[in-house]
Structure formats: structure tokens, C-alpha cells
Design an enzyme around this catalytic site. Structure first.
Site, PDB file in Angstrom:
ATOM      1  N   SER A 220     -36.167  -6.204 -16.840  1.00 20.87           N
ATOM      2  CA  SER A 220     -36.814  -5.130 -16.089  1.00 20.87           C
ATOM      3  C   SER A 220     -35.827  -4.118 -15.518  1.00 20.87           C
ATOM      4  O   SER A 220     -36.184  -2.958 -15.294  1.00 20.87           O
ATOM      5  CB  SER A 220     -37.655  -5.720 -14.949  1.00 20.87           C
TER       6      SER A 220
ATOM      7  N   ASP B 215     -40.170  -4.535  -3.604  1.00 19.81           N
ATOM      8  CA  ASP B 215     -39.885  -5.946  -3.881  1.00 19.81           C
ATOM      9  C   ASP B 215     -38.477  -6.351  -3.500  1.00 19.81           C
ATOM     10  O   ASP B 215     -38.127  -7.528  -3.512  1.00 19.81           O
ATOM     11  CB  ASP B 215     -40.163  -6.282  -5.347  1.00 19.81           C
TER      12      ASP B 215
ATOM     13  N   HIS C 132     -35.832  -4.452  -7.588  1.00 18.23           N
ATOM     14  CA  HIS C 132     -35.742  -3.400  -8.598  1.00 18.23           C
ATOM     15  C   HIS C 132     -35.324  -2.071  -7.963  1.00 18.23           C
ATOM     16  O   HIS C 132     -35.957  -1.616  -7.020  1.00 18.23           O
ATOM     17  CB  HIS C 132     -37.076  -3.239  -9.327  1.00 18.23           C
TER      18      HIS C 132
END
Length: 241
Positions: A64, A212, A215
Site C-alpha cells: 500500500s 490510520d 499511510h
């Protein structure tokens, strides 16, 4: 790399990692679905290879972080690095083969079809999700080496760049220390360039990370791109000789 600074940032980053662990099962499926459109793109870019006059390629292969989770692909660090290369006069196309939620095992399973077309620079950014899940270190290391072996088989001319990653010591200092050692060992064994810590100056800094805590934001990706470019630019310079 400022190790003291990394340690002071761990507490904030740790909270984000622990939150992610709590919802990993859900996020893994959700994140992957959000990047499915990228997988065919990588496959399409490998069709009908024409060795003559082909444009040199930098392939970013990761999870990611590479995919640019939560952002427009143009804001993710691979695209930003591509812009830096262009500005510096390097004529390369950039392929983003990042898939959110990817583990080293998942990368091993898809590397062959991603490499249907030769690449000139291969940037490997995998392992963080293994660390989050406490996957045995030997398994992660073997998977990463298998990926690199495939790269050397299918694109023997490619220069390999490995993105190093730290994880907080929530699984014990021995695990976290040996985890980072994987990237050092693989870079030496495979004569690869090493990005010491992909998230240097980003990890643990709230304003540079999404809600979060893991990221990077668009601003965070700009710093990640700088971390990558410091190592990648000399690699591209060598290829021009």
C-alpha cells in the site's frame, strides 16, 4: 539516517500500527480491492515487448505504501520519483505495481506475470505487512529472495533497489531488529542498492500521515520520494555510462 529521530517517532507510529493490527483482516481485503485497477495496468504494460527502441523502465513492486493508499496515484511516491527522473533528464517510464495489503508471499506469487516485459530498475518495497502480522522472519526472507531471483532470471540487466523498513518492537526487540536485518542482508547478497528506511522523516509524524497513522499523506509521500531519489539517482546515473 538519524536513528535517534526514528526512535522518538516510534511511539506515535506504534499507536497507528497497533490500530491497524486490530482491523488488519478487514483492511487487507478493502485495500486490495481499491488497487485492483492497478494490477491489469502492470500486466498491460508488459504485453508485446519490443526490445528495439523500448523505453527504459523503473518498476516499483510493493504494497500500500507503493500503491499510494488513500491518494491519487499521481501523489504516490513512485509517480513523484518519475517526475524527479524526468526533471533530471532521465528518460524512463515508471510502472507502479503496488498492491495494498500485499505480503512477501503475495508478491512472490505475482512477480512472474508482472515481469513479462524487461525492466531496467526494480525497486522492491515489501515486508511491512509481514512484520505487522508476525510472520516468521525466515519465511519473509525466503519470499523476498525468491522475488529477487525471479527478477534476475527475467531481467538480468536490471539494477535492484531494496527499500528498508523498520517496525516498532511490539513483537519484541529481537524480532524487530532481525526484521530490519533482512533488508541489509538481501541488499548485500544481491548487490542491490539499499534505501535505509523508506519512511525516514515521515513515520510517527501525525501531520505527514493519514488518520490510520501508517499511510503517508500527499506531503508525506513527497518526503518518501526524496528518500528514494537519494538512492535511485546514482543508480540511474550509472546506467547512463
Amino acid at each position: 539516517m538519524n536513528l535517534l529521530k526514528i526512535k522518538t517517532n516510534y511511539n506515535g507510529w506504534m499507536a497507528g500500527l497497533l490500530l491497524t493490527l486490530c482491523v488488519a483482516g478487514c483492511n487487507s481485503k478493502t485495500e486490495t480491492s481499491q488497487t485492483q485497477d492497478q494490477k491489469p495496468a502492470a500486466a498491460d504494460s508488459t504485453s508485446k515487448p519490443v526490445e528495439e527502441n523500448r523505453k527504459k523502465t523503473i518498476l516499483f513492486f510493493g504494497n500500500s505504501l507503493t500503491a499510494g493508499y488513500g491518494l491519487d496515484p499521481a501523489e504516490a511516491f513512485p509517480a513523484l520519483v518519475g517526475e524527479k527522473a524526468k526533471t533530471a533528464g532521465f528518460d524512463y517510464q515508471v510502472v507502479n505495481a503496488g498492491v495494498s495489503g500485499e505480503t512477501t508471499a503475495g508478491g512472490k506469487s505475482r512477480i512472474s506475470w508482472v515481469l513479462n516485459k524487461p525492466v531496467d530498475v526494480f525497486v522492491l518495497e515489501l515486508g511491512a505487512n509481514d512484520g505487522l502480522r508476525g510472520i516468521p522472519l525466515d519465511d519473509s526472507k525466503k519470499n523476498l529472495q525468491a522475488i529477487l531471483d525471479t527478477v534476475k532470471l527475467k531481467s538480468p540487466q536490471a539494477q535492484i533497489v531494496i527499500a528498508g523498513m523498520h517496525i516498532p518492537p511490539n513483537l519484541g526487540p529481537d524480532y524487530s531488529g532481525q526484521f530490519y536485518r533482512i533488508f541489509i542482508d538481501l541488499s548485500r547478497k544481491n548487490k542491490a542498492a539499499l534505501i535505509p528506511f523508506l519512511l525516514d522523516d515521515v513515520a510517527g509524524i501525525p501531520k505527514l500521515n493519514q488518520a490510520d497513522g501508517i499511510h503517508p499523506t500527499a506531503e508525506g509521500h513527497k518526503i518518501v520520494a526524496e528518500n528514494v531519489w537519494k538512492v535511485l539517482e546514482p543508480v540511474l546515473q550509472k546506467q547512463q555510462l
